[in-house]
Design an enzyme around this catalytic site. Structure first.
Site, short mmCIF file in Angstrom:
data_model
loop_
_atom_site.label_atom_id
_atom_site.label_comp_id
_atom_site.label_asym_id
_atom_site.label_seq_id
_atom_site.Cartn_x
_atom_site.Cartn_y
_atom_site.Cartn_z
N GLU A 1 -36.05 -61.77 -59.80
CA GLU A 1 -35.40 -62.18 -61.06
C GLU A 1 -35.70 -63.68 -61.22
O GLU A 1 -36.43 -64.09 -62.13
CB GLU A 1 -33.89 -61.93 -61.00
CG GLU A 1 -33.12 -62.39 -62.24
CD GLU A 1 -31.60 -62.21 -62.12
OE1 GLU A 1 -31.09 -62.01 -61.01
OE2 GLU A 1 -30.92 -62.29 -63.18
N HIS B 1 -23.92 -54.00 -64.11
CA HIS B 1 -22.85 -54.42 -63.19
C HIS B 1 -21.55 -54.17 -63.93
O HIS B 1 -21.33 -54.77 -65.00
CB HIS B 1 -22.97 -55.91 -62.86
CG HIS B 1 -24.28 -56.25 -62.21
ND1 HIS B 1 -24.43 -56.35 -60.85
CD2 HIS B 1 -25.51 -56.48 -62.74
CE1 HIS B 1 -25.68 -56.65 -60.57
NE2 HIS B 1 -26.37 -56.73 -61.69
N HIS C 1 -31.83 -56.30 -56.03
CA HIS C 1 -32.33 -57.29 -56.98
C HIS C 1 -33.41 -58.10 -56.26
O HIS C 1 -33.20 -58.58 -55.14
CB HIS C 1 -31.22 -58.26 -57.39
CG HIS C 1 -30.24 -57.71 -58.39
ND1 HIS C 1 -29.56 -56.54 -58.22
CD2 HIS C 1 -29.84 -58.21 -59.60
CE1 HIS C 1 -28.78 -56.33 -59.27
NE2 HIS C 1 -28.93 -57.33 -60.12
N1 HPA Z 1 -28.53 -61.05 -60.75
C1 HPA Z 1 -27.90 -61.16 -59.59
N2 HPA Z 1 -26.64 -60.84 -59.43
C2 HPA Z 1 -25.94 -60.40 -60.46
C3 HPA Z 1 -26.53 -60.27 -61.70
C4 HPA Z 1 -27.90 -60.60 -61.84
O1 HPA Z 1 -28.53 -60.51 -62.92
N3 HPA Z 1 -25.57 -59.81 -62.53
C5 HPA Z 1 -24.44 -59.66 -61.81
N4 HPA Z 1 -24.66 -60.02 -60.55
ZN ZN Z 2 -28.24 -57.43 -62.12
#
Ligand code: HPA
Ligand code: ZN
Length: 350
Positions: A208, A27, A205
């Protein structure tokens, strides 16, 4: 497939640093170092709620994703002008080139900026010009991926796409980031379908902090080509099989996972498990200014903590090129350079 020669444990960190690689999960706002945040605040005559660079850095102690995001969005508020976006991206690309990154696919969060009155073309033109200059000055290839913030509405995502429409030739694809829990991928089914019609590449994403169900819906509803993070997939055997079979890459970020307490310790990270199950995992830095290291630091620390081998190293770098959205000709050149680095490592001590 290239037969990886045996390489001693002492030589492995040097090999990890020198091997060519692609970075697919960075990012750009997460590459803003405290020093640059302070310099931009001064240039833009803004006052920060921290007395010094050290005071800001000492606030970087996170317990989960949300605790990080709050401070990450605050840091990004110093970005106002095209030159600010340029300086941020150019600094990252210079740093990445030193880690032997040959190609980077860079996430950016336009809604963080447009919500503060910054125009979309200010953001995209600044980032894009940095990518162009880095190509000529450093020989590094870089493309941009626009991320929708999943804590915001579908309507806001559509507005964002409309603002970006005249600039779509400057981005390669779209992604989905920000607060995962409570914001499943299917919330963005229609915007991803529209982006797909426009010929944009798709990533999201998922897994996570969120459950395997979010990875399934990123694949089946959003139809993404890569999963960002995805480490929770290990809790679902059928999903592991699907990811392996379809060669869906996971852009894994070990130091991020450690700092956001996704794993209790780096030694508990499941990167080796993912690779050994045949998944196309890659190693990336996520938000290097906040998580304590750029891509090579992610490689050396996770290898030291979990005992991965030279074979894993080759596979990770190879996967990073294969999973990129670059053309086949570039991929073959980069993969050839990778092979050469491993062969040279056997012939010479370095
Ligand atoms: N996860 C979700 N959103 C994000 C992340 C992340 O690791 N880093 C920057 N925005
Ligand atoms: Zn990320």
């Amino acid at each position: 497939m290239f037969k990886v020669p045996p390489i001693s444990a002492e030589r492995l960190p040097g090999l990890l640093r020198s091997m060519p690689k692609a970075e697919l999960h960075i990012h750009i706002e997460g590459s803003l170092e405290p020093e640059l945040i302070f310099a931009l605040a001064q240039r833009n005559e803004l006052t920060l709620p921290y007395a010094s660079v050290e005071a800001l850095r000492s606030a970087y102690a996170f317990s989960n994703l949300q605790s990080f995001l709050d401070i990450y969005y605050a840091g990004a508020s110093v970005l106002l002008h095209e030159q600010d976006f340029y300086d941020m991206a150019r600094a990252y690309l210079g740093r990445a080139a030193r880690d032997n990154v040959l190609h980077a696919e860079i996430f950016f969060d336009p809604q963080t900026h447009t919500a503060r009155g910054v125009a979309m073309d200010t953001v995209i033109n600044g980032l894009h010009r940095a990518c162009e200059d880095a190509r000529t000055e450093l020989g590094i290839s870089a493309t941009l991926i626009l991320c929708f913030l999943r804590h915001l509405s579908e309507e806001s995502a559509f507005e964002t796409l409309e603002q970006a429409q005249p600039l779509l030739d400057k981005i390669v694809g779209v992604g989905l980031d920000s607060s995962e829990l409570g914001h499943p991928p299917e919330k963005f089914a229609r915007i991803f379908a529209r982006c797909r019609e426009l010929g944009l590449r798709l990533v999201a994403h998922a897994g996570e902090e969120g459950p395997p169900a979010y990875i399934w819906s990123a694949l089946d509803v959003l139809k993404v080509e890569r999963i960002d993070h995805g480490v929770q997939a290990v809790h679902d055997a059928a999903l592991m099989q699907r990811l392996a079979q379809d060669r869906i890459a996971l852009t894994v970020c070990p130091l991020s996972n450690q700092k956001l307490c996704v794993f209790p310790n780096l030694a508990d990270h499941n990167l080796g498990k993912l690779l050994d199950a045949g998944l196309a995992a890659t190693v990336n830095s996520d938000d290097p200014a906040y998580f304590g290291g750029y891509i090579n630091e992610n490689f050396t620390q996770v290898f030291a903590a979990t005992g991965l081998t030279a074979k894993h190293a080759y596979q990770l770098a190879f996967n990073s090129f294969e999973a990129s959205f670059a053309g086949n000709a570039d991929k073959r050149v980069w993969e050839h350079k990778l092979k050469e680095t491993f062969e040279r490592c056997v012939e010479h001590d370095y």
